[in-house]
Design a protein around this motif. Structure first.
Motif, mmCIF file in Angstrom:
data_model
loop_
_atom_site.group_PDB
_atom_site.id
_atom_site.type_symbol
_atom_site.label_atom_id
_atom_site.label_comp_id
_atom_site.label_asym_id
_atom_site.label_seq_id
_atom_site.Cartn_x
_atom_site.Cartn_y
_atom_site.Cartn_z
ATOM 1 N N LYS A 142 0.805 9.070 -6.060
ATOM 2 C CA LYS A 142 1.054 10.568 -5.608
ATOM 3 C C LYS A 142 2.014 11.074 -6.847
ATOM 4 C CE LYS A 142 0.812 10.682 -0.497
ATOM 5 N NZ LYS A 142 1.522 10.761 0.678
ATOM 6 N N ARG B 32 2.176 1.625 -3.450
ATOM 7 C CA ARG B 32 1.074 2.308 -4.362
ATOM 8 C C ARG B 32 0.720 3.810 -4.075
ATOM 9 N NH1 ARG B 32 -1.205 -3.158 -3.565
ATOM 10 N NH2 ARG B 32 -1.551 -4.153 -5.699
ATOM 11 N N GLU B 33 0.815 3.849 -2.977
ATOM 12 C CA GLU B 33 0.391 5.335 -2.335
ATOM 13 C C GLU B 33 1.396 6.308 -3.131
ATOM 14 O OE1 GLU B 33 0.292 8.139 1.443
ATOM 15 O OE2 GLU B 33 0.615 6.264 1.928
ATOM 16 N N TYR B 34 2.804 6.098 -2.934
ATOM 17 C CA TYR B 34 3.712 7.051 -3.387
ATOM 18 C C TYR B 34 3.801 6.776 -5.233
ATOM 19 C CZ TYR B 34 5.618 8.674 0.759
ATOM 20 O OH TYR B 34 6.040 9.514 2.036
ATOM 21 N N ALA C 9 0.746 -1.089 -0.264
ATOM 22 C CA ALA C 9 -0.022 0.013 -0.047
ATOM 23 C C ALA C 9 0.832 1.476 -0.038
ATOM 24 C CB ALA C 9 -0.891 -0.084 1.262
ATOM 25 N N ILE C 10 1.896 1.301 0.670
ATOM 26 C CA ILE C 10 2.601 2.494 0.784
ATOM 27 C C ILE C 10 3.255 2.632 -0.224
ATOM 28 C CG2 ILE C 10 4.926 3.247 1.843
ATOM 29 C CD1 ILE C 10 4.181 1.890 4.398
#
Length: 378
Positions: A182, A177-179, A174-175
């Motif tokens: 973003k 993917r988040e970056y 998830a981290i």
């Protein structure tokens, strides 16, 4: 000019040349073959019946990031304060005066890709360098070679100890993917938004597919998660370690991704290494996967890379494939095969002379050239 003669030339670009020669001028290879005609005086290096081969390449290590015999003061490989640190650059941490460097080139390892460890989900940027030099800026082959990302035990163990994410594999994915999301949003709105974000700026080449992702993954499920995310975002990726790759070789062959295998020597120091075997390289190669073999220095000292390749041969990898796995294959995987990895005209004169076959445990280097300069001579 330098002429290396009287040895078996392992060009990595064709058949071995018995009693062959390699001619070097101004840092480049200018001729490879037999009975090379000389038009000017040159220095002669006699291989004395040994083996002449391209400089050995380690496509994944941390040389200069964890310095030899220093402890914390020389430990600059993991910034365990933030799970996402794409802005970090290996060139700002590597110490060329680390004693591991002369050990590397004196034993024939002339080029390495070195960078951050696997504590963080996004660890930062690897760099590719020659192994001899005083100033990192003058050793660089690729300033930014790849972006390190990590799956599996390491990120969750490091951050669970801090009681923060990621403490699970779900959070690691998830981290990342988040970056990536973003960064895509940052790119789309960059002209409207004047605020600068160094992390997201560092990830723009990754999202564009211009910078390779070096995906640390040992276990089969972590390997598939890395592939899944690469497909979601159109990332250019290599699989690093791939310890359980032999269990899913057929699936990996379908994906067409290169694999940098290892370190296969040593104990099974954690759960995700329980399937570790030297057979992995052979199984992947036989399935049609392009492989390179790594040391992950300092896990295995970088100068033992030929030994690691030899042990892969004992476990079923062909001798030719093993030689390629520490020369031309890592060069191609890293995107530097126009300069190194084989003995061909116009390539960098990174050349190693062994007194015996490089996979003989008693083999010693008698001469090493980097960029046409003698780095070591016995």
């Amino acid at each position: 000019m330098i002429l290396i003669k009287n040895g078996t030339v392992l060009t990595m670009a064709g058949e071995p040349i018995e009693n062959g020669q390699v001619l070097v001028k101004e840092g480049k290879i200018v001729a490879v073959g037999k009975d090379i005609s000389l038009t000017e005086n040159c220095q002669i290096i006699d291989a004395q019946g040994g083996f002449i081969m391209p400089g050995i390449i380690d496509a994944h290590c941390h040389i200069g990031m964890w310095e030899e015999g220093i402890g914390f003061e020389g430990d600059d490989g993991n910034e365990i304060t933030d799970p996402a640190t794409p802005q970090l650059r290996a060139i700002d941490a590597i110490n060329p005066f680390d004693t591991a460097f002369p050990e590397a080139y004196e034993n024939g390892v002339t080029c390495v890709c070195s960078g951050p460890g696997s504590a963080n989900v996004i660890g930062g940027q690897f760099t590719t360098i020659k192994t001899k030099g005083k100033r990192i800026d003058n050793m660089i082959v690729q300033k930014s070679a790849s972006m390190k990302v990590a799956f599996g035990e390491n990120p969750k163990r490091c951050y669970n100890a801090k009681k923060q994410a990621p403490s699970t594999r779900m959070a690691t994915a998830a981290i990342l993917r988040e970056y990536l999301f973003k960064t895509k949003n940052y790119m789309e709105n960059k002209e409207k938004n004047s605020s600068f974000d160094m992390k997201l700026e560092s990830l723009i080449p990754v999202v564009k597919g211009e910078l390779n992702v070096k995906a640390h993954a040992h276990r089969t499920d972590d390997i598939f998660t890395a592939i899944r995310i690469a497909k979601e975002f159109g990332l250019k990726m290599t699989l690093e370690h791939c310890t359980e790759g032999h269990l899913i070789a057929d699936e990996l062959a379908k994906e067409g991704l290169a694999v940098i295998v290892g370190p296969s020597f040593g104990s099974k120091s954690k759960v995700e290494l329980k399937e570790k075997t030297f057979e992995t390289a052979a199984v992947l190669h036989n399935a049609g996967v392009k492989i390179a073999i790594m040391t992950d220095h300092p896990v295995i000292p970088v100068h033992h890379l030929p030994m690691c390749a030899a042990l892969a041969v004992r476990a079923g990898l062909s001798e030719e494939a093993a030689l390629k796995a520490i020369t031309i294959n890592p060069a191609e995987i890293l995107g530097i095969a126009d300069r190194v990895g084989s003995l061909e005209v116009n390539k960098d004169a990174d050349i190693v002379v062994f007194d015996k076959h490089p996979f003989d445990i008693q083999a010693k280097t008698t001469c090493v050239l980097i960029d046409g300069e003698i780095a070591f001579k016995k």
